[in-house]
Design an enzyme around this catalytic site. Sequence first.
Site, PDB file in Angstrom:
ATOM      1  N   HIS A  56       0.789  -0.849  -0.127  1.00 18.96           N
ATOM      2  CA  HIS A  56      -0.116   0.237  -0.090  1.00 18.96           C
ATOM      3  C   HIS A  56       0.492   1.533  -0.025  1.00 18.96           C
ATOM      4  CE1 HIS A  56      -3.112  -2.671   0.373  1.00 18.96           C
ATOM      5  NE2 HIS A  56      -2.250  -3.110   1.957  1.00 18.96           N
ATOM      6  N   HIS A 218      -7.536  -4.246  -1.280  1.00 19.09           N
ATOM      7  CA  HIS A 218      -6.329  -6.086  -1.709  1.00 19.09           C
ATOM      8  C   HIS A 218      -6.730  -6.322  -2.852  1.00 19.09           C
ATOM      9  CE1 HIS A 218      -6.208  -5.080   3.390  1.00 19.09           C
ATOM     10  NE2 HIS A 218      -4.922  -5.080   2.650  1.00 19.09           N
TER      11      HIS A 218
END
Lengths: 334, 334
Positions: A56, A218
Amino acid sequence: MKKLINKPENALDEMLEGMTKAYPTYLRRLDQTDVLVRQDLSADKVGVVSGGGSGHEPAHCGYIGKGMLDAAVAGAIFTSPTPDQIYEAIKAVDRGKGVLLVIKNYSGDVMNFDMAKEMAEMEGIQVASVVVNDDVAVENSTFTAGRRGIAGTVLVHKIAGAAAERGWDLDKVKETAEKVIANERSMGMALSPCTVPAAGKPNFSLAEDEIEIGIGIHGEPGTHREKLVSADAITQELFDRILADYPLKSGDEVAVMVNGLASTPLMELYIINKKVHELLEGLGVTVHQTFVGEYMTALEMAGMSITILKLDSDLKMLLDDTADTPALKVIGTK
Amino acid sequence: MKKLINKPENALDEMLEGMTKAYPTYLRRLDQTDVLVRQDLSADKVGVVSGGGSGHEPAHCGYIGKGMLDAAVAGAIFTSPTPDQIYEAIKAVDRGKGVLLVIKNYSGDVMNFDMAKEMAEMEGIQVASVVVNDDVAVENSTFTAGRRGIAGTVLVHKIAGAAAERGWDLDKVKETAEKVIANERSMGMALSPCTVPAAGKPNFSLAEDEIEIGIGIHGEPGTHREKLVSADAITQELFDRILADYPLKSGDEVAVMVNGLASTPLMELYIINKKVHELLEGLGVTVHQTFVGEYMTALEMAGMSITILKLDSDLKMLLDDTADTPALKVIGTK
């Protein structure tokens, strides 16, 4: 999917080394861990710690520095960090004023941060925690009980970090972080999947004319798939979902974040931002501060999320305070 | 290729509106133009103006602000801005101290900025220009006579902008920009093509296991195609090409930029950065400052470039000066 890596199993370690080499005045790595700690740790303030699975970037290690995080713990890609590493981060930044943990709402993160909190408390360290759950898309998705924490987490880092930097005590820093969480909502969408290096294949697939609304960072499922429509129509759809959950009224002041998931060009994020501002203007809502860029990504996924945070005078002040981190800098008066 | 836009023909205009709405304290748009100008124009300094085709965001409008650019001119996607618009930018920022134009070396840009320079000079405005040609990959590629200007342009903005902000005169600001250009080299590679919205299809194609070395920021051909190898091997190859053109020796100090072309995740750029630092350490070269991120993109192309700038004491000082722009902030003492 082509990636610029060496061995997948070394990607996390090499990334952290590359970050530390890029920003030696900001970051140091705790020996034998995947924990990065702020170089100029203040002697007399509440520590602020976050972390989560990697993939991320710049979250979370990029937000270490004055006015934001004191440490961040990097788990394997899309995988929660382990309690022992979180515990090391807490110990490294505690200066006797206690430590706030900022946790994204994923079951593994919540469990592991809670265990680390208990370990630190047994050592006499005062620890508080908040759980960010800004994503209005779905309840109880893959990895999560309740709502997911996504890009709005970065605004919690910014504002809780500023509160700690001002010397506020642990209760007040926690209360401020909780106010941000209560006042912010996000919703995202994707145009393409991403590939975890060790898996070697995309985590889902979308047709050439298809997008997924409400997707997580995700690749967890969202609310539905639909045909690609215009940027304005997509923005309107996400905006309506956010406002259905958290209505705004004329005279309100907000911060806006248009977050790129990775592959979406800045040009497109600005086009989205134009529409978000127009929709807010139409409601008589004032935008105090706007963030457009890649703040909480999902490897190389194409897509974006919109976050809206309703502000009061304290939150505005803290948002405007100086932040000096590799990934987010605000030049303020404090 | 899926894009978050409305009509292709409106993308540039909507992007500029979205930028202006995001950063109203930094930017204003000149009426009836695609020129963005700094809000807090200093009354008493050399003006610094850049620009070029769009699709390279945050370049160049994102670099408008204290310590960098005073205005930027946005052409159509991958297309030079017109002389009349560049002329408007020059007029808007001139404060009687003259204006420096920072031009990337593409035939159209050089021609149009030169015409605008002549138009401004006829109005009595003192104008100087420099042409950035940092890309060591190829001579005389598509769009270019000589070497292309790529990500190193952003370091020219940073350093020339700081020199102007310090009140240096036009000759000295130009001389400083020329020193940056003389001391910097870049080389890039791509893993995937990009799609100009109006064209609707990718500008080249690469096989699933293939990369192109030396590619430009518009998809212009590079030196050759090869099989995808490790990040370390690719970094070594680009680094060797840069050093073959501009050798470094033990004791030298440099700035490093690892620039993402858009779709390449920050994780991968940090892995590249680790290797660049190791190669420089191996030579006894010290890295004074590192930039890792998306500074000069190519729509949604995947790939990256490495830039190395050799520093002296003046360049270090100017690199460390405060920059306060939407896309690049440095918190310095000046």
